[in-house]
Write an enzyme that holds these catalytic residues in place. Structure first.
Site, PDB file in Angstrom:
ATOM      1  N   LYS A 120      -3.174  27.740 117.808  1.00 22.46           N
ATOM      2  CA  LYS A 120      -3.388  28.071 116.394  1.00 22.46           C
ATOM      3  C   LYS A 120      -2.076  28.528 115.765  1.00 22.46           C
ATOM      4  O   LYS A 120      -1.299  29.230 116.397  1.00 22.46           O
ATOM      5  CB  LYS A 120      -4.432  29.172 116.247  1.00 22.46           C
ATOM      6  CG  LYS A 120      -5.778  28.859 116.885  1.00 22.46           C
ATOM      7  CD  LYS A 120      -6.699  30.066 116.824  1.00 22.46           C
ATOM      8  CE  LYS A 120      -8.054  29.752 117.437  1.00 22.46           C
ATOM      9  NZ  LYS A 120      -7.971  29.542 118.901  1.00 22.46           N
ATOM     10  N   GLY A 153     -12.826  25.176 116.610  1.00 22.54           N
ATOM     11  CA  GLY A 153     -14.213  25.580 116.503  1.00 22.54           C
ATOM     12  C   GLY A 153     -14.453  26.956 117.084  1.00 22.54           C
ATOM     13  O   GLY A 153     -13.553  27.587 117.652  1.00 22.54           O
ATOM     14  N   ALA A 157     -13.573  32.378 124.814  1.00 20.09           N
ATOM     15  CA  ALA A 157     -13.216  31.896 126.148  1.00 20.09           C
ATOM     16  C   ALA A 157     -14.233  32.313 127.203  1.00 20.09           C
ATOM     17  O   ALA A 157     -14.647  31.501 128.035  1.00 20.09           O
ATOM     18  CB  ALA A 157     -11.823  32.396 126.527  1.00 20.09           C
ATOM     19  N   LYS A 208      -8.179  31.589 109.555  1.00 21.36           N
ATOM     20  CA  LYS A 208      -9.291  32.505 109.835  1.00 21.36           C
ATOM     21  C   LYS A 208      -8.803  33.745 110.569  1.00 21.36           C
ATOM     22  O   LYS A 208      -9.375  34.837 110.423  1.00 21.36           O
ATOM     23  CB  LYS A 208     -10.410  31.774 110.579  1.00 21.36           C
ATOM     24  CG  LYS A 208      -9.998  31.103 111.884  1.00 21.36           C
ATOM     25  CD  LYS A 208     -10.191  31.987 113.095  1.00 21.36           C
ATOM     26  CE  LYS A 208      -9.748  31.287 114.366  1.00 21.36           C
ATOM     27  NZ  LYS A 208      -9.919  32.139 115.571  1.00 21.36           N
ATOM     28  N   ASP A 262     -15.922  29.146 113.042  1.00 22.19           N
ATOM     29  CA  ASP A 262     -14.875  29.854 113.767  1.00 22.19           C
ATOM     30  C   ASP A 262     -14.576  31.200 113.108  1.00 22.19           C
ATOM     31  O   ASP A 262     -14.310  32.200 113.783  1.00 22.19           O
ATOM     32  CB  ASP A 262     -13.616  28.983 113.819  1.00 22.19           C
ATOM     33  CG  ASP A 262     -12.675  29.375 114.955  1.00 22.19           C
ATOM     34  OD1 ASP A 262     -13.023  30.275 115.735  1.00 22.19           O
ATOM     35  OD2 ASP A 262     -11.601  28.763 115.046  1.00 22.19           O
ATOM     36  N   ARG A 271      -8.959  41.459 118.231  1.00 22.13           N
ATOM     37  CA  ARG A 271      -7.733  42.155 117.822  1.00 22.13           C
ATOM     38  C   ARG A 271      -7.472  42.087 116.325  1.00 22.13           C
ATOM     39  O   ARG A 271      -6.981  43.052 115.731  1.00 22.13           O
ATOM     40  CB  ARG A 271      -6.548  41.580 118.596  1.00 22.13           C
ATOM     41  CG  ARG A 271      -6.646  41.773 120.100  1.00 22.13           C
ATOM     42  CD  ARG A 271      -5.564  41.023 120.846  1.00 22.13           C
ATOM     43  NE  ARG A 271      -5.735  41.123 122.281  1.00 22.13           N
ATOM     44  CZ  ARG A 271      -4.976  40.496 123.164  1.00 22.13           C
ATOM     45  NH1 ARG A 271      -3.999  39.713 122.748  1.00 22.13           N
ATOM     46  NH2 ARG A 271      -5.203  40.636 124.454  1.00 22.13           N
ATOM     47  N   ASN A 272      -7.776  40.938 115.713  1.00 16.83           N
ATOM     48  CA  ASN A 272      -7.536  40.820 114.274  1.00 16.83           C
ATOM     49  C   ASN A 272      -8.394  41.805 113.499  1.00 16.83           C
ATOM     50  O   ASN A 272      -7.916  42.511 112.604  1.00 16.83           O
ATOM     51  CB  ASN A 272      -7.831  39.388 113.814  1.00 16.83           C
ATOM     52  CG  ASN A 272      -6.945  38.373 114.485  1.00 16.83           C
ATOM     53  OD1 ASN A 272      -5.732  38.479 114.488  1.00 16.83           O
ATOM     54  ND2 ASN A 272      -7.560  37.362 115.089  1.00 16.83           N
ATOM     55  N   GLU A 298      -2.930  37.614 116.714  1.00 14.10           N
ATOM     56  CA  GLU A 298      -2.637  36.280 116.188  1.00 14.10           C
ATOM     57  C   GLU A 298      -2.650  36.240 114.667  1.00 14.10           C
ATOM     58  O   GLU A 298      -1.876  35.523 114.043  1.00 14.10           O
ATOM     59  CB  GLU A 298      -3.647  35.270 116.732  1.00 14.10           C
ATOM     60  CG  GLU A 298      -3.492  34.925 118.193  1.00 14.10           C
ATOM     61  CD  GLU A 298      -4.476  33.853 118.621  1.00 14.10           C
ATOM     62  OE1 GLU A 298      -5.675  33.967 118.263  1.00 14.10           O
ATOM     63  OE2 GLU A 298      -4.057  32.905 119.284  1.00 14.10           O
TER      64      GLU A 298
END
Length: 355
Positions: A120, A153, A157, A208, A262, A271-272, A298
């Site tokens: 990403k 999508g 994990a 996103k 997503d 984390r975001n 990220e």
């Protein structure tokens, strides 16, 4: 959805990157799919210790999952062997290393080998998507005979590794290549959608993460209420559509699994959202990152990469930031330290002339 013929030939897939997502993809392909796959997981040059641990324990502790019996593991020094005869190479690496990895693995790929990525981001130099960056790299390497597929999508994990129901998007200029990968990812619990909108799918995957920071601020600023979060979710979807359309993608992509699907998974936690919650509680960006103890966020890189892209699109008269992207503009004020989260979002709610 049809899963294809069970007599279709075995696909040889090499997954590059022994992080949680790369390992989860390898576990799914080797252990859960309807079609039979021959799967190899090759670590990057920074993954040797992880590969050794996987080989010793035959399970991934970060995923809480055992490795399938047929999975083969390789160290970085064994990458040529790991790529030999591969029908598809899937890169699960950082955005900063994607171009270099694309060039490296193209050396070992035969003509027609599919090169896919779940990476990403937006390239900070060219302001292009990850799939476009891969295509440009392959062209420079004289390997335009390698089709590129973007995998996106709502895929956590750990859930993927445990075989929970999920649906992914395979986007490519080559629908033949995307369709081949799709057939070999399918399982009774895993659906796959094809898309020709590569840039739209790729932008959604990056944007996103940035917007999830803004959403996370609502945890601290508006505890116990849902209306602000619902409004922010809708606004995020609308702004993502405008960026995708201005870039030349299909805004309808945002309405599917590559976009709001997503986005939903991302804003639920991680984390975001954690960074956003810390910012919403009054922390500066530096203090919030210190409290997160060096964890990679990220969305922070995504926000910093997407801002110059938005400015370029505005200079090209394809959008007007304050009118079309008011929430993203407020996020930039927060991340730059110009305003606190409380101040910036108060300004956002007070705006009466946004589209």
């Amino acid at each position: 959805m049809a899963s294809g013929s069970n007599t279709e030939k075995t696909l040889s897939v090499t997954v590059v990157g022994a992080g949680v997502m790369g390992t989860a993809l390898a576990v799914h392909l080797a252990g859960h799919t309807t079609q039979k796959n021959s799967v190899r997981l090759c670590g990057t040059e920074w993954d040797d210790q992880m590969v050794e641990r996987l080989q010793a324990d035959w399970r991934c502790p970060r995923l809480g999952a055992a490795l399938p019996d047929g999975l083969k593991l390789y160290r970085w020094s064994e990458r040529e062997q790991a790529a030999a005869g591969a029908d598809a190479i899937i890169l699960a690496v950082t955005s900063q290393g994607l171009s270099e990895m694309t060039a490296e693995w193209s050396k070992y790929a035969a003509a027609g080998t599919i090169m896919a990525s779940i990476t990403k981001g937006i390239d900070s130099e060219s302001l292009t998507t990850m799939a476009e960056l891969m295509e440009q790299t392959l062209e420079r390497e004289g390997r335009s005979d390698i089709p590129v597929v973007k995998l996106a999508g709502p895929l956590r994990a750990n859930e993927l590794a445990h075989g929970h129901p999920a649906e992914a998007v395979f986007a490519s200029r080559s629908q033949e290549a995307a369709g081949l990968l799709r057939r070999h990812f399918l399982s009774p619990q895993f659906r796959c959608e094809l898309s020709a909108d590569v840039v739209g799918t790729d932008l959604c995957a990056s944007l996103k993460n940035a917007y999830a920071i803004a959403f996370g601020m609502a945890d601290s600023l508006y505890p116990g209420v849902d209306n602000p979060k619902a409004a922010l979710f809708g606004r995020i979807a609308a702004e993502m559509q405008r960026i995708v359309a201005a870039y030349g993608g299909d805004p309808a992509t945002v309405a599917g699994n590559a976009g709001i699907g997503d986005l939903y998974v991302t804003v639920q936690g991680g984390r975001n959202r954690t960074l956003g919650a810390l910012l919403g509680s009054g922390h500066t960006l530096a203090a919030a990152l210190e409290q997160m103890q060096g964890q990679t966020v990220e969305g922070l890189a995504a926000a910093r990469e997407a801002w110059p892209l938005a400015k370029r699109l505005e200079a090209q008269e394809k959008l007007v930031i304050e009118r079309d992207l008011p929430l993203f503009a407020r996020l930039q004020e927060i991340l730059s330290g110009e305003k606190t989260a409380s101040q910036a979002l108060a300004d956002y709610w007070a705006m009466s002339d946004i589209a």
